[in-house]
Design a protein around this motif. Structure first.
Motif, PDB file in Angstrom:
ATOM      1  N   LEU A 182       0.898  -1.326  -0.059  1.00 47.35           N
ATOM      2  CA  LEU A 182       0.140   0.016   0.063  1.00 47.35           C
ATOM      3  C   LEU A 182       0.712   1.351  -0.058  1.00 47.35           C
ATOM      4  CD1 LEU A 182      -2.681  -1.257   2.561  1.00 47.35           C
ATOM      5  CD2 LEU A 182      -3.080  -0.623   0.155  1.00 47.35           C
ATOM      6  N   LEU A 183       2.122   1.351   0.787  1.00 50.02           N
ATOM      7  CA  LEU A 183       2.755   2.253   0.816  1.00 50.02           C
ATOM      8  C   LEU A 183       3.574   2.478  -0.406  1.00 50.02           C
ATOM      9  CD1 LEU A 183       4.172   2.178   4.463  1.00 50.02           C
ATOM     10  CD2 LEU A 183       2.351   3.724   3.659  1.00 50.02           C
ATOM     11  N   VAL A 184       3.809   1.748  -1.257  1.00 49.49           N
ATOM     12  CA  VAL A 184       5.160   2.124  -2.357  1.00 49.49           C
ATOM     13  C   VAL A 184       4.255   2.029  -3.766  1.00 49.49           C
ATOM     14  CG1 VAL A 184       6.806   0.627  -1.140  1.00 49.49           C
ATOM     15  CG2 VAL A 184       5.310  -0.645  -2.765  1.00 49.49           C
ATOM     16  N   ALA A 185       2.971   1.815  -3.587  1.00 47.54           N
ATOM     17  CA  ALA A 185       1.845   1.905  -4.896  1.00 47.54           C
ATOM     18  C   ALA A 185       1.855   3.180  -5.386  1.00 47.54           C
ATOM     19  CB  ALA A 185       0.748   1.190  -4.614  1.00 47.54           C
ATOM     20  N   PRO A 186       1.950   3.558  -6.615  1.00 47.37           N
ATOM     21  CA  PRO A 186       1.918   4.754  -7.071  1.00 47.37           C
ATOM     22  C   PRO A 186       0.613   5.467  -6.650  1.00 47.37           C
ATOM     23  CG  PRO A 186       2.427   3.436  -8.869  1.00 47.37           C
ATOM     24  CD  PRO A 186       1.963   2.505  -7.957  1.00 47.37           C
ATOM     25  N   GLY A 187       0.907   6.854  -6.328  1.00 44.72           N
ATOM     26  CA  GLY A 187      -0.449   7.578  -6.197  1.00 44.72           C
ATOM     27  C   GLY A 187      -1.011   7.122  -4.551  1.00 44.72           C
ATOM     28  N   CYS A 188      -0.068   7.116  -3.631  1.00 45.04           N
ATOM     29  CA  CYS A 188      -0.511   6.969  -2.136  1.00 45.04           C
ATOM     30  C   CYS A 188      -0.992   8.222  -1.642  1.00 45.04           C
ATOM     31  CB  CYS A 188       0.778   6.446  -1.254  1.00 45.04           C
ATOM     32  SG  CYS A 188       0.323   6.103   0.070  1.00 45.04           S
ATOM     33  N   VAL A 189      -2.424   7.951  -0.998  1.00 48.73           N
ATOM     34  CA  VAL A 189      -3.227   9.031  -0.476  1.00 48.73           C
ATOM     35  C   VAL A 189      -3.300   8.684   1.174  1.00 48.73           C
ATOM     36  CG1 VAL A 189      -4.514   9.176  -2.793  1.00 48.73           C
ATOM     37  CG2 VAL A 189      -5.219   7.623  -1.261  1.00 48.73           C
ATOM     38  N   PRO A 190      -3.802   9.557   1.948  1.00 46.98           N
ATOM     39  CA  PRO A 190      -4.053   9.456   3.169  1.00 46.98           C
ATOM     40  C   PRO A 190      -4.917   8.154   3.662  1.00 46.98           C
ATOM     41  CG  PRO A 190      -3.965  11.635   2.690  1.00 46.98           C
ATOM     42  CD  PRO A 190      -4.102  11.150   1.346  1.00 46.98           C
ATOM     43  N   ARG A 191      -5.915   7.872   2.781  1.00 45.59           N
ATOM     44  CA  ARG A 191      -6.650   6.820   3.204  1.00 45.59           C
ATOM     45  C   ARG A 191      -5.839   5.376   2.766  1.00 45.59           C
ATOM     46  NH1 ARG A 191     -12.413   6.238   0.008  1.00 45.59           N
ATOM     47  NH2 ARG A 191     -12.589   8.098   1.188  1.00 45.59           N
ATOM     48  N   ARG A 192      -5.100   5.543   1.872  1.00 42.93           N
ATOM     49  CA  ARG A 192      -4.177   4.242   1.861  1.00 42.93           C
ATOM     50  C   ARG A 192      -3.033   4.021   2.843  1.00 42.93           C
ATOM     51  NH1 ARG A 192      -1.476   3.610  -3.943  1.00 42.93           N
ATOM     52  NH2 ARG A 192      -3.739   3.929  -4.496  1.00 42.93           N
ATOM     53  N   ALA A 193      -2.688   5.231   3.350  1.00 46.53           N
ATOM     54  CA  ALA A 193      -1.708   5.224   4.246  1.00 46.53           C
ATOM     55  C   ALA A 193      -2.233   4.649   5.694  1.00 46.53           C
ATOM     56  CB  ALA A 193      -0.938   6.566   4.386  1.00 46.53           C
ATOM     57  N   LEU A 194      -3.462   5.188   5.882  1.00 44.35           N
ATOM     58  CA  LEU A 194      -4.236   4.724   7.295  1.00 44.35           C
ATOM     59  C   LEU A 194      -4.288   3.114   7.048  1.00 44.35           C
ATOM     60  CD1 LEU A 194      -5.750   5.142   9.881  1.00 44.35           C
ATOM     61  CD2 LEU A 194      -7.608   5.643   8.298  1.00 44.35           C
ATOM     62  N   LEU A 195      -4.721   2.617   5.829  1.00 42.72           N
ATOM     63  CA  LEU A 195      -4.865   0.996   5.775  1.00 42.72           C
ATOM     64  C   LEU A 195      -3.519   0.521   5.832  1.00 42.72           C
ATOM     65  CD1 LEU A 195      -7.536   0.885   2.860  1.00 42.72           C
ATOM     66  CD2 LEU A 195      -7.841   0.460   5.054  1.00 42.72           C
ATOM     67  N   ALA A 196      -2.588   1.295   5.610  1.00 41.93           N
ATOM     68  CA  ALA A 196      -1.208   0.298   5.757  1.00 41.93           C
ATOM     69  C   ALA A 196      -0.834   0.369   7.251  1.00 41.93           C
ATOM     70  CB  ALA A 196      -0.177   1.225   4.765  1.00 41.93           C
ATOM     71  N   GLY A 197      -1.217   1.543   7.754  1.00 36.31           N
ATOM     72  CA  GLY A 197      -0.734   1.395   9.055  1.00 36.31           C
ATOM     73  C   GLY A 197      -1.654   0.608   9.850  1.00 36.31           C
ATOM     74  N   LEU A 198      -2.914   0.503   9.671  1.00 35.02           N
ATOM     75  CA  LEU A 198      -3.554  -0.513  10.343  1.00 35.02           C
ATOM     76  C   LEU A 198      -3.379  -2.128   9.993  1.00 35.02           C
ATOM     77  CD1 LEU A 198      -7.268   0.899   9.755  1.00 35.02           C
ATOM     78  CD2 LEU A 198      -5.930   0.711  11.803  1.00 35.02           C
ATOM     79  N   SER A 199      -2.626  -2.282   8.795  1.00 35.06           N
ATOM     80  CA  SER A 199      -2.237  -3.597   8.264  1.00 35.06           C
ATOM     81  C   SER A 199      -0.949  -3.672   8.971  1.00 35.06           C
ATOM     82  CB  SER A 199      -2.266  -3.561   6.977  1.00 35.06           C
ATOM     83  OG  SER A 199      -1.588  -4.804   6.459  1.00 35.06           O
ATOM     84  N   ALA A 200      -0.011  -2.841   9.338  1.00 34.75           N
ATOM     85  CA  ALA A 200       1.013  -3.107   9.895  1.00 34.75           C
ATOM     86  C   ALA A 200       0.768  -3.369  11.498  1.00 34.75           C
ATOM     87  CB  ALA A 200       1.933  -1.846   9.895  1.00 34.75           C
ATOM     88  N   ALA A 201      -0.209  -2.668  12.190  1.00 36.56           N
ATOM     89  CA  ALA A 201      -0.563  -2.898  13.491  1.00 36.56           C
ATOM     90  C   ALA A 201      -1.143  -4.184  13.574  1.00 36.56           C
ATOM     91  CB  ALA A 201      -1.464  -2.137  13.851  1.00 36.56           C
ATOM     92  N   ALA A 202      -2.040  -4.726  12.476  1.00 37.30           N
ATOM     93  CA  ALA A 202      -2.134  -6.162  12.644  1.00 37.30           C
ATOM     94  C   ALA A 202      -1.300  -7.240  12.663  1.00 37.30           C
ATOM     95  CB  ALA A 202      -3.472  -6.367  11.527  1.00 37.30           C
ATOM     96  N   ALA A 203       0.021  -6.917  11.791  1.00 40.20           N
ATOM     97  CA  ALA A 203       1.005  -7.777  11.785  1.00 40.20           C
ATOM     98  C   ALA A 203       1.557  -8.093  12.968  1.00 40.20           C
ATOM     99  CB  ALA A 203       1.825  -7.255  10.738  1.00 40.20           C
TER     100      ALA A 203
END
Length: 203
Positions: A182-203
């Motif tokens: 999610l973080l390295v995909a082109p056109g990262c937006v705040p919503r995607r960054a939030l999803l990336a943070g939640l996914s990292a927290a789940a990990a």
């Protein structure tokens, strides 16, 4: 200007010669799927999901047999006795992997308590991780190179082994890889960054 005309002429020669003058993000970056890649990915998924009640071979370590029991113990107790039966070590496992315990409990509730159902969450995570990596890399590599990479990931012994035992390593790795994608995909937006943070927290 003469400099602009020279650059335009070089670009025209590159297009006529079949060169990709747009760099790795140009129109020729997407190479698609090769049939060998699809076959290898299907075989890798099958090796993770079939005959999960068979113990995988791992010559260097047999402790996974007892570790499997400890990592799903709380989920198993809730499914069988509707009680956590927590003690010192099981509390540690519950704190370290509450999501894994919750998913395993849901599987136990739906399919019953078995060896294969205890191993189903890591097996599914390993299959999804294999597909995630293949999809993420297919636009960057020639089909032959992609097939080679998928073969390594699908059948590397330790990754395949960890995808077939009731341990939380591969599910954790899947959520980490999803956050990275999610973080390295082109056109990262705040919503995607939030999803990336939640996914990292789940990990």
């Amino acid at each position: 200007s003469s400099r602009a005309r020279a650059a335009s002429a070089r670009a025209g020669r590159g297009r006529r010669g079949g060169m990709n003058t747009d760099g790795p993000q140009g129109g020729s970056g997407g190479r698609g799927w090769g049939p060998l890649t699809l076959l290898l990915a299907a075989a890798g998924i099958a090796t993770r999901l079939l005959w999960l009640d068979a113990d995988p071979y791992f010559s260097d370590w047999l402790g996974y047999i007892t570790d499997e029991g400890r990592w799903v113990e709380t989920a198993r107790n809730f499914a069988l006795f509707r009680a956590s039966e927590l003690y010192e070590l099981s509390r540690v496992h519950l704190v370290l992997s509450p999501g894994f315990q919750a998913l395993t409990f849901a599987i136990f509730e739906a399919l019953g308590v078995h060896f294969w159902s205890a191993r189903l969450v890591p097996a599914l995570a390993g299959a999804v991780l294999l597909l995630l990596v293949a999809v993420g890399l297919r636009r960057c590599f020639h089909p032959a190179a992609l097939a080679f990479g998928v073969a390594i990931l699908a059948f590397e012994h330790q990754f395949l082994f960890l995808s077939r035992v009731a341990l939380p390593e591969v599910p954790s790795l899947l959520f980490s890889a999803f956050a990275f994608a999610l973080l390295v995909a082109p056109g990262c937006v705040p919503r995607r960054a939030l999803l990336a943070g939640l996914s990292a927290a789940a990990a």
